[in-house]
Enzyme design. Structure first.
Site, PDB file in Angstrom:
ATOM      1  NE  ARG A  35      -4.136  -1.860   1.890  1.00 24.34           N
ATOM      2  CZ  ARG A  35      -4.918  -2.419   2.804  1.00 24.34           C
ATOM      3  NH1 ARG A  35      -4.632  -2.286   4.083  1.00 24.34           N
ATOM      4  NH2 ARG A  35      -5.969  -3.104   2.443  1.00 24.34           N
ATOM      5  CE  LYS A 198     -21.868 -17.085   4.469  1.00 23.57           C
ATOM      6  NZ  LYS A 198     -21.901 -16.400   5.760  1.00 23.57           N
ATOM      7  N   GLY A 377     -14.046  -3.367  -0.034  1.00 27.45           N
ATOM      8  CA  GLY A 377     -15.383  -2.781   0.100  1.00 27.45           C
ATOM      9  C   GLY A 377     -15.688  -1.700  -0.918  1.00 27.45           C
TER      10      GLY A 377
END
Ligand code: AMP
Length: 396
Positions: A35, A198, A377
């Site tokens: 990062r 999922k 996210g």
């Protein structure tokens, strides 16, 4: 809109929001500096154009000032990565002392602010806190895509103090450009491969993708919710019973919209969740009691390969099976190979989402895809079609 290339940084202090949320070991050594490396082009560009850089980030989830979440362990490494440029650390991210350090900053120098999340106001998006941050510099550069889905003080709110002096850093602009090649104006045929465990965590993306794609491949544990919804026997395979109706809806919507929805026809079933399980290849809706589907089968792989091979744009999010175990990795390996082949033929391919990135790295094919997004996210919300506050704040 300003960009790093068009903006005149000479004599200016650039407040650069980066994502330096790096992992540290118990000795406060950085165990993965990816990062930090990714933020270098922006910092270097500001310095090269005669500016100074006030670099700010969060690290971990502190509940106030906590020494173990200090950015101090990053200072020397940042200086090294920048080829010996002087990097100072502020005792805080706001306050008199920090302001004085910022005021004294000279072109070519770097000031690293202490962890933004030492102040609860950061996550609350507090305007007064954002103003105090804004007072430190002359312009705001958002180069933290990973937090772009948060309306925090440093990631979005402070934009209002720089109506004409705000821009994306190189990392965020390349991320947005790449994502828009998929989300906004894809070359056709466009295939999205959605895998992973999922349905519940991917349902909004799947629904959003139905409006955009020509082909939608469903892989991973999600398959079995669809197969059960359509009346198949799935044994003990992963299934979310709350999502059976939703799965049926998706099948219907795909038909209505003319999307070619591809759900596994066959699978590799196992008698336990382990690499040394007994295995057999069966139809995806024909799994015995007590057995579970842990990868897609050879017929499905052949279909996946053909569809991906004929695509001009490919989005891949999530593995086709339990790729961490060798005996259930074939489907994910095959998708990876097909994506690389399509890219060689000129397709634009974007891989995103933790586990598909892990798969691409594990199989050593990262060089063969067009773009890898590690944004988590923020990426998922972008694919869901949401406006990200950190992006909107720069664009508005
Ligand atoms: P996600 O984080 O939702 O993308 O899910 C990734 C995880 O799904 C990986 O750890 C895979 O091992 C797991 N996975 C993929 N296929 C299956 C399957 N058929 N059954 C159970 N887990 C699966």
């Amino acid at each position: 809109m300003q960009t790093i290339d068009t903006y005149d940084f000479s004599g200016k202090k650039a407040l650069i929001r980066v994502d330096f949320n790096v992992p540290l070991n118990e000795n406060f050594e950085i165990t993965d500096d990816t990062r930090m490396r990714k933020a270098l082009p922006t910092i270097q560009a500001v310095l090269a154009k005669g500016g100074s850089a006030i670099v700010m980030s969060h690290l971990g989830r502190p509940k106030g000032p906590e020494a173990k979440f200090s950015l101090k362990p990053l200072v020397n490494h940042l200086s090294e990565l920048l080829g010996g440029v002087k990097v100072a650390i502020a005792p805080d991210c706001i306050g008199d002392e920090t302001q004085a350090l910022a005021d004294a900053l000279q072109p070519g120098e770097v000031l690293l602010l202490e962890n933004l999340r030492f102040h609860g106001e950061e996550k609350k998006g507090d305007e007064d806190f954002a103003k105090q941050l804004a007072n430190l510099g002359d312009c705001w550069v958002n180069d933290a895509f990973g937090t772009a889905h948060r309306a925090h003080a440093s990631t979005a709110v402070m934009a209002k103090f720089f109506p004409n002096d705000k821009m994306f850093g190189t990392l965020v602009s390349s991320e947005v450009e790449s994502l828009d090649k998929v989300v906004a104006n894809p070359q056709r045929p466009f295939t999205a491969i959605m895998g992973g465990a999922k349905v519940s965590s991917k349902i909004t993306i799947i629904e959003n993708m139905l409006d955009k794609v020509d082909n939608l491949i469903i892989g991973g544990g999600m398959i079995f919710t669809f197969v059960k919804a359509m009346g198949g026997n799935i044994g003990s395979s992963l299934c979310e019973d709350d999502y059976l109706e939703m799965a049926k809806n998706i099948v219907e919507k795909a038909k209505e919209k003319g999307v070619n929805l591809i759900i596994a026809s066959d699978c590799v079933a196992a008698d336990k969740f382990a690499n040394d399980a007994n295995i057999e290849t069966v139809a995806a809706g024909d799994i015995k009691e007590g057995w579970m589907g842990l990868d897609v089968g050879p017929d499905t792989i052949a279909t996946f390969k053909e569809v991906i091979g004929n695509s001009a744009t490919v989005l891949w999010n999530g593995p086709a099976g339990v790729f961490e175990m060798e005996n259930f990795a074939a489907g994910t390996v095959a998708i990876g190979d097909a994506v690389v082949e399509a890219t060689k033929k000129g397709a634009f391919s974007l891989v995103g989402g933790g586990d598909s990135v892990a798969a691409v790295n594990q199989f050593g094919i990262s060089e063969g895809v067009s773009y890898i997004s590690t944004a988590g996210g923020a990426l998922l919300e972008y694919l869901e079609g949401k406006d990200l506050p950190g992006i909107a704040a720069v664009r508005s």
